[in-house]
Design a protein around this motif. Structure first.
Motif, PDB file in Angstrom:
ATOM      1  N   TYR A  50       0.878  -1.283  -0.080  1.00 19.88           N
ATOM      2  CA  TYR A  50       0.033  -0.162  -0.009  1.00 19.88           C
ATOM      3  C   TYR A  50       0.745   1.399   0.008  1.00 19.88           C
ATOM      4  CZ  TYR A  50      -4.080  -2.983   0.774  1.00 19.88           C
ATOM      5  OH  TYR A  50      -5.013  -3.868   0.839  1.00 19.88           O
ATOM      6  N   ASN A  51       2.259   1.132  -0.129  1.00 24.41           N
ATOM      7  CA  ASN A  51       2.960   2.396  -0.083  1.00 24.41           C
ATOM      8  C   ASN A  51       2.816   3.307   1.142  1.00 24.41           C
ATOM      9  OD1 ASN A  51       4.847   4.071  -0.934  1.00 24.41           O
ATOM     10  ND2 ASN A  51       3.575   5.076  -2.371  1.00 24.41           N
ATOM     11  N   ILE A  52       2.873   2.810   2.306  1.00 25.32           N
ATOM     12  CA  ILE A  52       2.411   3.245   3.472  1.00 25.32           C
ATOM     13  C   ILE A  52       3.855   3.156   4.490  1.00 25.32           C
ATOM     14  CG2 ILE A  52       0.043   3.332   3.349  1.00 25.32           C
ATOM     15  CD1 ILE A  52       0.122   0.863   5.207  1.00 25.32           C
ATOM     16  N   ALA A  53       3.980   4.096   5.492  1.00 26.65           N
ATOM     17  CA  ALA A  53       4.772   3.730   6.615  1.00 26.65           C
ATOM     18  C   ALA A  53       3.908   3.624   7.859  1.00 26.65           C
ATOM     19  CB  ALA A  53       5.893   5.030   6.716  1.00 26.65           C
ATOM     20  N   ILE A  54       4.464   2.538   8.546  1.00 26.69           N
ATOM     21  CA  ILE A  54       3.897   2.446   9.894  1.00 26.69           C
ATOM     22  C   ILE A  54       4.843   2.696  10.990  1.00 26.69           C
ATOM     23  CG2 ILE A  54       2.804   0.604  11.437  1.00 26.69           C
ATOM     24  CD1 ILE A  54       2.092  -1.149   8.888  1.00 26.69           C
ATOM     25  N   ASP A  55       4.294   3.638  11.851  1.00 24.96           N
ATOM     26  CA  ASP A  55       5.265   3.876  13.044  1.00 24.96           C
ATOM     27  C   ASP A  55       4.958   2.855  14.080  1.00 24.96           C
ATOM     28  OD1 ASP A  55       6.282   5.234  15.343  1.00 24.96           O
ATOM     29  OD2 ASP A  55       4.975   6.984  15.168  1.00 24.96           O
ATOM     30  N   THR A  56       6.259   2.133  14.110  1.00 27.88           N
ATOM     31  CA  THR A  56       6.348   1.010  15.243  1.00 27.88           C
ATOM     32  C   THR A  56       6.734   1.302  16.477  1.00 27.88           C
ATOM     33  OG1 THR A  56       8.220   0.347  14.232  1.00 27.88           O
ATOM     34  CG2 THR A  56       6.175  -0.592  13.089  1.00 27.88           C
ATOM     35  N   LYS A  57       7.208   2.498  16.765  1.00 27.34           N
ATOM     36  CA  LYS A  57       7.657   2.671  18.153  1.00 27.34           C
ATOM     37  C   LYS A  57       7.090   2.331  19.407  1.00 27.34           C
ATOM     38  CE  LYS A  57       6.543   7.729  18.788  1.00 27.34           C
ATOM     39  NZ  LYS A  57       5.771   7.834  17.445  1.00 27.34           N
ATOM     40  N   ASN A  58       5.539   2.094  19.523  1.00 26.56           N
ATOM     41  CA  ASN A  58       5.101   1.882  20.513  1.00 26.56           C
ATOM     42  C   ASN A  58       4.546   0.303  20.469  1.00 26.56           C
ATOM     43  OD1 ASN A  58       5.184   4.216  21.777  1.00 26.56           O
ATOM     44  ND2 ASN A  58       3.446   5.095  20.367  1.00 26.56           N
ATOM     45  N   ILE A  59       5.246  -0.425  19.533  1.00 23.27           N
ATOM     46  CA  ILE A  59       4.675  -1.849  19.254  1.00 23.27           C
ATOM     47  C   ILE A  59       5.709  -2.920  19.275  1.00 23.27           C
ATOM     48  CG2 ILE A  59       3.628  -3.496  17.425  1.00 23.27           C
ATOM     49  CD1 ILE A  59       2.501  -1.161  16.196  1.00 23.27           C
ATOM     50  N   ASP A  60       5.693  -3.955  19.890  1.00 28.78           N
ATOM     51  CA  ASP A  60       6.524  -4.980  20.011  1.00 28.78           C
ATOM     52  C   ASP A  60       6.409  -5.827  18.526  1.00 28.78           C
ATOM     53  OD1 ASP A  60       8.493  -7.194  20.450  1.00 28.78           O
ATOM     54  OD2 ASP A  60       7.304  -7.918  21.852  1.00 28.78           O
ATOM     55  N   THR A  61       7.625  -5.600  17.801  1.00 28.86           N
ATOM     56  CA  THR A  61       7.193  -6.160  16.338  1.00 28.86           C
ATOM     57  C   THR A  61       7.825  -7.700  16.120  1.00 28.86           C
ATOM     58  OG1 THR A  61       9.504  -5.158  15.568  1.00 28.86           O
ATOM     59  CG2 THR A  61       7.277  -3.818  15.315  1.00 28.86           C
ATOM     60  N   ASP A  62       8.310  -8.129  17.362  1.00 31.89           N
ATOM     61  CA  ASP A  62       8.911  -9.274  17.703  1.00 31.89           C
ATOM     62  C   ASP A  62       8.015 -10.702  17.852  1.00 31.89           C
ATOM     63  OD1 ASP A  62      11.445  -8.958  16.599  1.00 31.89           O
ATOM     64  OD2 ASP A  62      12.065  -8.278  18.629  1.00 31.89           O
ATOM     65  N   ILE A  63       6.716 -10.009  18.300  1.00 34.09           N
ATOM     66  CA  ILE A  63       5.810 -11.040  18.473  1.00 34.09           C
ATOM     67  C   ILE A  63       5.193 -11.714  17.174  1.00 34.09           C
ATOM     68  CG2 ILE A  63       4.677  -9.715  20.457  1.00 34.09           C
ATOM     69  CD1 ILE A  63       2.523  -8.785  18.831  1.00 34.09           C
TER      70      ILE A  63
END
Length: 304
Positions: free
Chosen positions: A252-265
């Protein structure tokens, strides 16, 4: 029919206008004729002034007679002509010897490519593949960065080469995904051989192989007949969340702000590749998170 591998001077004769009407007609039917013609059109556009050699010599002789005390030797500047000829040779050389075909997809794009032997390659979004078309008969190798689904015609060994490993077959249908520290191969028909680091695995129809970062590789079985992304659905089976987010960004050509998300789950689920609202709701509701797509339509932020 013109064969540029057997007649090395054919192009030179064409450039000089030395082909017979029959040869010219055959040459114009050659699949590369349009490209050669464009190159010559560009060469014809070079700004070269016609040089009158006889006039130049007469001028030099006149000046020598007038100023006999000077021992001046005539110098004829032929470099413009050699430069033009060299330019044409270089252009043709680059065209003839650059035998690689490269294909790239953008955000949310799929691309179907028919390979020289009739095999089919379908690239998923944000992927790149290349192969040597001139040596394809003896070296059926595709270099891949991203994801692609292959339907391979039977023949010599067919290899998909990636930074994470190689997948080789003789004739089959399979999917390969390779990016950074993620490598996956899935066989839908026939048999494939997978080599990644110290791993050497043979997959039959309905078997998959995956290696993520430095974790141990894994194998699994499935019932699907083709990758879900072919039908515009991204599917994930026990993968770290950051790979799911990357796929959302690529589709979708977007950027997801992941600073408040545990992306290793670890995440298991699907989302559609043709409806961003449904895709975001599906993923974030599964995670139990609230999000917002900013007015620029390009940034997703998680709400506290």
């Amino acid at each position: 029919m013109f064969d540029d591998k057997k007649d090395d001077i054919f192009l030179s004769r064409w450039i000089n206008g030395e082909l017979s009407p029959e040869e010219l007609k055959e040459f114009q039917s050659h699949p590369e004729y349009t490209h050669y013609n464009k190159i010559m059109a560009g060469a014809d556009a070079l700004d070269l002034t016609t040089y009158d050699v006889d006039k130049a010599l007469n001028t030099v002789k006149s000046k020598r007679n007038t100023h006999s005390q000077k021992d001046t030797k005539p110098v004829i500047k032929l470099w413009p002509y050699f430069a033009a000829a060299a330019s044409i040779v270089i252009i043709f050389g680059l065209f003839l010897f650059n035998s690689n075909d490269s294909f790239t997809t953008s955000f949310g794009e799929q691309l179907t490519v028919t390979l020289p032997d009739g095999s089919e390659m379908i690239l998923n979004a944000k992927s790149e593949a290349s192969f040597d078309k001139n040596n394809w008969d003896t070296n059926r190798t595709v270099s891949l960065d991203g994801e692609a689904y292959f339907k391979v015609k039977k023949g010599s060994t067919f290899t998909v080469a990636t930074i994470n490993g190689d997948v080789s077959v003789l004739g089959t249908e399979f999917n390969v995904q390779s990016q950074a520290s993620f490598f996956e191969a899935v066989c839908y028909e026939g048999r494939v051989s997978v080599t990644s680091g110290q791993d050497n695995t043979v997959l039959t129809a309905g078997k998959g192989y995956r290696k993520i970062a430095r974790t141990a590789s894994e194998n699994w079985t499935f019932d699907a007949l083709e990758p879900s992304w072919i039908s515009n659905t991204s599917s994930f089976r026990s993968v770290p969340l950051h790979y799911v987010f990357k796929e959302l960004e690529d589709q979708y050509n977007i950027a997801i702000d992941t600073k408040n998300i545990d992306t290793d789950i670890i995440y298991t689920g699907t989302f559609p590749n043709n409806d961003i609202d449904v895709a975001l709701k599906t993923v974030f509701s599964t995670l139990g998170l609230q999000y917002q797509l900013l007015q620029n339509g390009k940034t997703v932020v998680v709400e506290n």
